[in-house]
Design an enzyme around this catalytic site. Structure first.
Site, PDB file in Angstrom:
ATOM      1  CE1 TYR A 169      56.435 -90.650  31.777  1.00  0.00           C
ATOM      2  CE2 TYR A 169      54.689 -89.927  30.311  1.00  0.00           C
ATOM      3  CZ  TYR A 169      55.789 -89.644  31.091  1.00  0.00           C
ATOM      4  OH  TYR A 169      56.251 -88.352  31.188  1.00  0.00           O
ATOM      5  CG  ASN A 171      66.340 -88.373  36.080  1.00  0.00           C
ATOM      6  OD1 ASN A 171      67.357 -88.668  36.705  1.00  0.00           O
ATOM      7  ND2 ASN A 171      66.359 -88.003  34.817  1.00  0.00           N
ATOM      8  CB  CYS A 222      63.371 -88.705  32.585  1.00  0.00           C
ATOM      9  SG  CYS A 222      63.875 -87.003  32.896  1.00  0.00           S
ATOM     10  CG  HIS A 223      65.162 -86.279  27.125  1.00  0.00           C
ATOM     11  ND1 HIS A 223      66.296 -86.486  27.889  1.00  0.00           N
ATOM     12  CD2 HIS A 223      65.489 -86.616  25.864  1.00  0.00           C
ATOM     13  CE1 HIS A 223      67.275 -86.919  27.101  1.00  0.00           C
ATOM     14  NE2 HIS A 223      66.798 -87.017  25.863  1.00  0.00           N
ATOM     15  CD  GLU A 275      68.058 -87.870  22.900  1.00  0.00           C
ATOM     16  OE1 GLU A 275      68.815 -87.820  23.876  1.00  0.00           O
ATOM     17  OE2 GLU A 275      66.936 -88.437  22.942  1.00  0.00           O
TER      18      GLU A 275
END
Length: 173
Positions: A107, A130, A138-139, A165
């Site tokens: 963050y 979001n 946002c993940h 990812e």
């Protein structure tokens, strides 16, 4: 001004059903891991909230989701999204789209990426508000301790996204 109708469709993904709501131009208004479009509508800004939603079998944007699930983690990058709020949130959502797959930010790092390093809570708020999950990733933002932090669709979904990812992101040198 009367809101225009929108369309929605759902596709199965490994962490669960993924539903998307798009405007008539095909831009994502809201998306997330639910089979119930009613879960998505409250997060759409009132100026963009559709008067009604037509559920359809397939939308072209779901092709990007299917490609993402198949390992093309960049397939979501160019999907058009429409969100509204104040200037910081709108800018932060655009910045979220620049966080590379497989390289999550904290963050604090995300706040710095937004040009406001002291605005860590505001950065976290941008993630929480979001509406276009996956397409505005946002993940990809973690707690300062490396923990998952929160995620509207649950931390198991966030963990799956991050692991997926990490396994499929292009290697940067």
């Amino acid at each position: 001004m009367t809101p225009l109708p929108a369309r929605s469709a759902t596709v199965d993904t490994p962490p669960g059903p993924f539903t998307v709501v798009v405007d008539r131009g095909g831009a994502v208004l809201a998306s997330g891991w639910t089979a119930d479009v009613a879960d998505l509508l409250p997060v759409v800004h009132r100026a963009l909230r559709p008067a009604w939603v037509e559920e359809v079998e397939h939308l072209p944007v779901l092709d990007a989701v299917t490609a993402f699930v198949a390992g093309d983690v960049a397939a979501i990058d160019d999907v058009p999204v429409r969100q509204r709020s104040g200037p910081f949130l709108e800018d932060a959502w655009e910045v979220l789209r620049t966080v590379p797959a497989g390289e999550p930010d904290t963050y604090a790092a995300f706040a710095a990426r937004c040009g406001r390093p002291a605005a860590v809570r505001a950065a976290a708020n941008a993630c929480a508000r979001n509406a276009a999950a996956l397409f505005v990733p946002c993940h990809r933002v973690l707690g300062s301790d490396g923990g998952l932090g929160g995620f509207r669709w649950g931390t198991p979904v966030k963990r799956w996204l991050l692991d997926h990812e990490a396994a499929h992101a292009p290697v940067t040198v």
